[in-house]
Design a protein around this motif. Structure first.
Motif, mmCIF file in Angstrom:
data_model
loop_
_atom_site.group_PDB
_atom_site.id
_atom_site.type_symbol
_atom_site.label_atom_id
_atom_site.label_comp_id
_atom_site.label_asym_id
_atom_site.label_seq_id
_atom_site.Cartn_x
_atom_site.Cartn_y
_atom_site.Cartn_z
ATOM 1 N N TYR A 35 -15.771 3.937 -13.353
ATOM 2 C CA TYR A 35 -16.725 3.052 -13.528
ATOM 3 C C TYR A 35 -16.692 1.424 -13.550
ATOM 4 O O TYR A 35 -15.286 1.311 -13.630
ATOM 5 N N GLN A 37 -17.449 -2.477 -15.071
ATOM 6 C CA GLN A 37 -17.632 -2.675 -16.663
ATOM 7 C C GLN A 37 -17.710 -4.235 -16.820
ATOM 8 O O GLN A 37 -16.856 -4.727 -16.686
ATOM 9 N N MET A 41 -21.098 -5.378 -21.346
ATOM 10 C CA MET A 41 -22.850 -4.996 -20.411
ATOM 11 C C MET A 41 -21.982 -3.263 -20.315
ATOM 12 O O MET A 41 -20.898 -3.035 -21.348
ATOM 13 N N GLU A 42 -22.697 -1.827 -20.443
ATOM 14 C CA GLU A 42 -22.820 -0.381 -20.734
ATOM 15 C C GLU A 42 -21.920 -0.523 -19.266
ATOM 16 O O GLU A 42 -21.746 -1.351 -17.981
ATOM 17 N N LEU A 43 -21.229 0.857 -19.363
ATOM 18 C CA LEU A 43 -20.372 1.313 -18.360
ATOM 19 C C LEU A 43 -21.528 1.792 -17.100
ATOM 20 O O LEU A 43 -22.274 2.260 -17.452
ATOM 21 N N ASP A 59 -23.944 6.304 -9.721
ATOM 22 C CA ASP A 59 -25.548 6.223 -9.927
ATOM 23 C C ASP A 59 -25.263 4.793 -9.764
ATOM 24 O O ASP A 59 -26.644 4.018 -9.763
ATOM 25 N N GLN A 88 -14.884 -5.618 -14.353
ATOM 26 C CA GLN A 88 -13.805 -4.499 -14.847
ATOM 27 C C GLN A 88 -13.850 -3.554 -14.529
ATOM 28 O O GLN A 88 -14.961 -3.010 -14.544
ATOM 29 N N LEU A 90 -12.890 0.623 -15.327
ATOM 30 C CA LEU A 90 -11.985 2.184 -15.481
ATOM 31 C C LEU A 90 -12.349 3.379 -14.901
ATOM 32 O O LEU A 90 -13.218 3.358 -14.034
ATOM 33 N N PHE A 105 -9.855 7.634 -20.585
ATOM 34 C CA PHE A 105 -10.230 6.552 -19.764
ATOM 35 C C PHE A 105 -8.349 5.954 -19.895
ATOM 36 O O PHE A 105 -7.693 5.603 -20.872
ATOM 37 N N ASN A 107 -6.196 2.125 -18.869
ATOM 38 C CA ASN A 107 -7.162 0.527 -19.544
ATOM 39 C C ASN A 107 -7.283 0.101 -18.801
ATOM 40 O O ASN A 107 -7.661 -1.574 -18.673
#
Lengths: 114, 111
Positions: A35, A37, A41-43, A59, A88, A90, A105, A107
């Motif tokens: 992911y 991020q 904001m959203e993942l 997506d 970031q 993840l 997840f 770190n």
């Protein structure tokens, strides 16, 4: 307790460099995910894998690539880093199960491209 | 389009207060709803809800799902400064069990 590890924790790198973000899990999970991020904001799912030699784009379109040669290892590579890649990242994993297991997840890796 | 909406977006309370966080969803073929807590690094799993009306509880945190009204709430009683975090809601939906994330609620607990 989930055991999923990401390295490095922080990375500052210049434009044009090739980087690989490492992700390993010791739980034997078949499913793994990357992911992206941004702060507040959203993942956004950028890549996922349902097993060895299986990788799919998520997506959010990403210039990164992934590989899954071993169950426990799911590295993400950027061939030529750009400032727009600052974010970031993840990594997560989950059991195959019913297809709706909780994600565990790591770190995260905070990447800054200058 | 599938979506998960969390409210409020941010919340500031004092230690000892009780808070209720909301997560509503509009998805095709709902499977389950998950709550996560995200401090400075990775989200950590809190609860997974699949059935309406059955409360999940862990210490001061509890959560319940209403599949008729398409929402879930996360309650935190006697809040502590360590509860300060972003609380994320996600829903598994569709035949391919896609996970759809909300934007999160940022909770700040002041001493």
């Amino acid at each position: 307790e989930a055991d999923i590890y990401q390295t490095p924790r922080y990375l500052v790198i210049g434009t044009g460099k090739k980087i690989t973000l490492e992700c390993s899990q010791t739980m034997g999970h078949d499913k793994m995910y990357w992911y992206q991020q941004d702060p507040g904001m959203e993942l956004h799912l950028i890549h996922y894998s349902y097993g060895v030699n299986s990788t799919e784009k998520g997506d959010l379109s990403s210039e990164s690539t992934v590989s899954r040669i071993r169950t426990e290892h799911f590295p993400l590579t950027l061939e030529s880093a750009r400032p727009s890649h600052t974010s970031q990242y993840l990594c997560a994993s989950s059991e195959q199960g019913t297809g709706q297991s909780p994600l565990h997840f790591g770190n995260g890796t905070r990447l800054t491209v200058t | 389009e599938d979506k998960v909406v969390q409210s409020p977006l941010s919340l500031v309370v004092h230690e000892g207060d009780t808070v209720t966080l909301n997560c509503s969803y509009e998805v095709t073929n709902f499977r389950s709803l998950l709550w996560y807590k995200q401090e400075k690094k990775a989200p950590t799993f809190l609860f997974m809800l699949t059935s309406s009306g059955i409360e999940k509880k862990s210490g001061r945190l509890s959560s319940i799902l209403d599949k008729k009204e398409l929402f879930s709430i996360l309650n935190i009683t006697a809040t502590q400064t360590g509860d300060s975090a972003v609380y994320l809601c996600a829903v598994y939906a569709g035949n391919n069990r896609k996970l759809i994330w909300g934007l999160g609620t940022s909770l700040a607990v002041n001493p």
